[in-house]
Design a protein around this motif. Structure first.
Motif, PDB file in Angstrom:
ATOM      1  N   ARG A 156      -5.337   7.918  -3.143  1.00 49.70           N
ATOM      2  CA  ARG A 156      -5.233   8.882  -2.043  1.00 49.70           C
ATOM      3  C   ARG A 156      -3.946   9.693  -2.139  1.00 49.70           C
ATOM      4  N   LYS A 182      -6.457   1.852  -4.039  1.00 47.27           N
ATOM      5  CA  LYS A 182      -7.066   2.856  -3.161  1.00 47.27           C
ATOM      6  C   LYS A 182      -6.016   3.827  -2.622  1.00 47.27           C
ATOM      7  N   TRP A 183      -4.908   3.299  -2.134  1.00 47.12           N
ATOM      8  CA  TRP A 183      -3.878   4.165  -1.552  1.00 47.12           C
ATOM      9  C   TRP A 183      -3.122   4.937  -2.622  1.00 47.12           C
ATOM     10  N   GLU A 211     -18.421   2.659  -5.268  1.00 46.03           N
ATOM     11  CA  GLU A 211     -17.769   1.726  -4.341  1.00 46.03           C
ATOM     12  C   GLU A 211     -16.295   2.068  -4.171  1.00 46.03           C
ATOM     13  N   ILE A 212     -15.584   2.225  -5.287  1.00 41.64           N
ATOM     14  CA  ILE A 212     -14.144   2.497  -5.206  1.00 41.64           C
ATOM     15  C   ILE A 212     -13.874   3.945  -4.832  1.00 41.64           C
ATOM     16  N   SER A 258     -10.362  -1.613 -11.285  1.00 42.46           N
ATOM     17  CA  SER A 258     -10.754  -2.521 -10.206  1.00 42.46           C
ATOM     18  C   SER A 258     -11.968  -3.371 -10.550  1.00 42.46           C
ATOM     19  N   ARG A 302       0.829  -1.213   0.000  1.00 44.12           N
ATOM     20  CA  ARG A 302       0.000   0.000   0.000  1.00 44.12           C
ATOM     21  C   ARG A 302       0.862   1.261   0.000  1.00 44.12           C
ATOM     22  N   ARG A 328     -17.444   5.333  -1.079  1.00 41.37           N
ATOM     23  CA  ARG A 328     -17.613   4.354  -0.011  1.00 41.37           C
ATOM     24  C   ARG A 328     -16.294   4.010   0.667  1.00 41.37           C
ATOM     25  N   ARG A 329     -15.224   3.917  -0.084  1.00 44.21           N
ATOM     26  CA  ARG A 329     -13.926   3.551   0.491  1.00 44.21           C
ATOM     27  C   ARG A 329     -13.093   4.751   0.923  1.00 44.21           C
ATOM     28  N   ASN A 330     -13.530   5.964   0.539  1.00 44.18           N
ATOM     29  CA  ASN A 330     -12.669   7.124   0.799  1.00 44.18           C
ATOM     30  C   ASN A 330     -13.368   8.285   1.491  1.00 44.18           C
ATOM     31  N   GLU A 364      -6.502  -2.647  -2.504  1.00 42.05           N
ATOM     32  CA  GLU A 364      -5.995  -1.707  -1.507  1.00 42.05           C
ATOM     33  C   GLU A 364      -4.874  -0.847  -2.086  1.00 42.05           C
TER      34      GLU A 364
END
Length: 455
Positions: free
Chosen positions: A177, A173-174, A426-427, A420, A134, A430-432, A170
């Motif tokens: 970010r 996602k990171w 969702e990506i 993804s 990550r 919801r995750r962020n 993951e």
């Protein structure tokens, strides 16, 4: 079997590379040797590409085009249409498309197979020093994203899928970010460059106010990524680091520095034009040197293929910014942006920066792309007339950053969803949502700290 495109679209797409070359040549001539004929060539080629783009763009882009031309019709019907003003304003929007097309090949050197191997080697080296997947994905997402924009996620996805398949989502996602902090400092981001041009702030002036937030925020993000339980990247079969790893590390920073240097040496040239000139020169030089060193034409052929592919696949860019130009100019001529300008002007000067950040964040969340949005804000509330251009620029960038992973209309969320296989909601949100809330809170506090220092 892959579905064939309709014959009309196939024929239209075959025209796009040639039309795109004319369009980019028109942009260069309009920018560096302006004249009525050159501007006309630029606008006509852009208009033709726009007409060839809208029918095969997404439902969102087609809806935006319908709304834009509906407003244009109202402008004409009410007698408020100003041909000169319209023709004077459209080059700004087509210019954004031109810069985006040039930037689409900015990552050309890093997409070579030999450099992809070195990127994997860098990931393995970080892993041996204790960084998990990550964290390394965040480093790549931010570093490569400063040049490749959301294209950096493609490399992160390829590498994480091979190095740690269970951590792939993951890692994405990171990477998203960490990438969200890149527009706060890189002058290779079109939104950042547009903000600099509109506010009149210098690039060093922008860095002086945004870089501290970006550095602290990125460090906190990477520390949070490292604290979570995650697999380390597999390093079996990875080639050792060599001097090409230095190119991977320094190319993004070097390209940003080159753009800044050109902008400093040629103060009469806008930052967006300096980006186009520098990136085109660096990429052509890289391909030429590679062809000479390797003694074969494959580097030049790969550049030609990537350029042709970028021009062929540019439907969304032309549909978005062409429609946005028609929409914003129509709203201006109708006087519909006056209430927004009056609202921002009514705020005490110390509250304008948080208000600008809120407008950018909310507008982005509601589906207005950040570049047309900031152009719309500037049309209503001229950003270069404020007492602190750097503060206005920081507010615009920070407000947008807080929403970049929370709206399905973000190019970052769109690319993450595509890679993804997850729904954008969702990506993205919801995750962020916690990350976005933390960034928004920190941004408001930071603007509160900057305001008394800069006003």
């Amino acid at each position: 079997m892959k579905d064939r495109q309709p014959p009309i679209r196939e024929r239209a797409d075959q025209l796009r590379p040639a039309l795109g070359a004319v369009f980019l040549a028109g942009y260069a001539l309009h920018t560096f040797a302006p004249g009525s004929f050159r501007t006309a060539a630029f606008l006509i080629s852009g208009a033709v590409l726009y007409l060839l783009s809208v029918p095969w763009s997404s439902a969102f882009h087609r809806g935006l085009a319908a709304a834009s031309f509906g407003l244009l019709g109202v402008t004409v019907a009410t007698g408020r249409f100003d041909t000169g003003r319209f023709l004077e304003g459209m080059p700004t929007y087509f210019g954004v498309v031109a810069v985006l097309l040039v930037l689409s090949v900015a990552g050309y050197p890093l997409r070579a197979a030999r450099y992809e191997a070195q990127i994997r080697a860098l990931v393995a080296a970080l892993s041996r020093r204790g960084a998990n997947v990550r964290t390394t994905a965040g480093v790549l997402g931010h570093g490569l994203g400063s040049v490749l924009d959301v294209g950096a996620f493609v490399l992160v996805d390829v590498i994480s899928a091979r190095a740690a398949p269970r951590e792939r989502l993951e890692a994405l996602k990171w990477a998203g970010r960490a990438f969200s902090f890149a527009p706060l400092w890189t002058n290779l981001n079109v939104f950042t460059a547009t903000t600099i041009v509109l506010t009149g702030v210098t690039y060093p002036g922008l860095l002086s106010v945004t870089l501290p937030f970006a550095m602290i925020g990125l460090a906190a993000t990477l520390l949070a990524a490292q604290r979570g339980k995650a697999d380390a990247a597999e390093s079996d079969g990875v080639k050792p680091l060599d001097r090409r790893a230095l190119a991977v590390l320094f190319y993004p920073v070097g390209l940003v520095a080159a753009v800044a240097a050109v902008n400093f040496v040629l103060p009469g040239v806008s930052l967006t034009a300096a980006i186009s000139l520098t990136v085109a020169a660096v990429v052509l030089l890289s391909a030429g040197v590679a062809a000479l060193v390797l003694r074969r034409s494959s580097p030049l052929e790969r550049l030609a293929r990537e350029t042709r592919a970028a021009l062929t696949a540019s439907h969304a860019e032309f549909a978005l910014f062409g429609s946005a130009g028609v929409l914003v100019l129509s709203l201006q001529m109708l006087g519909a942006l006056a209430p927004l300008g009056a609202l921002l002007a009514a705020f005490p000067v110390h509250f304008v920066a948080p208000a600008l950040a809120a407008v950018m964040g909310v507008g982005f969340m509601l589906g207005i792309h950040v570049i047309p949005l900031v152009l719309m804000v500037d049309a209503a509330f001229p950003l270069d007339s404020g007492p602190a251009p750097a503060l206005w620029a920081a507010a615009i960038l920070l407000g947008s950053q807080a929403a970049i992973l929370l709206t399905p209309f973000s190019s970052a969320v769109t690319m993450l969803a595509r890679l993804s296989g997850l729904h954008p909601l969702e990506i993205g949100p919801r995750r962020n949502w916690r990350f976005g809330l933390a960034v928004a809170t920190a941004a408001l506090l930071y603007l509160g700290l900057l305001t008394p220092l800069l006003l």
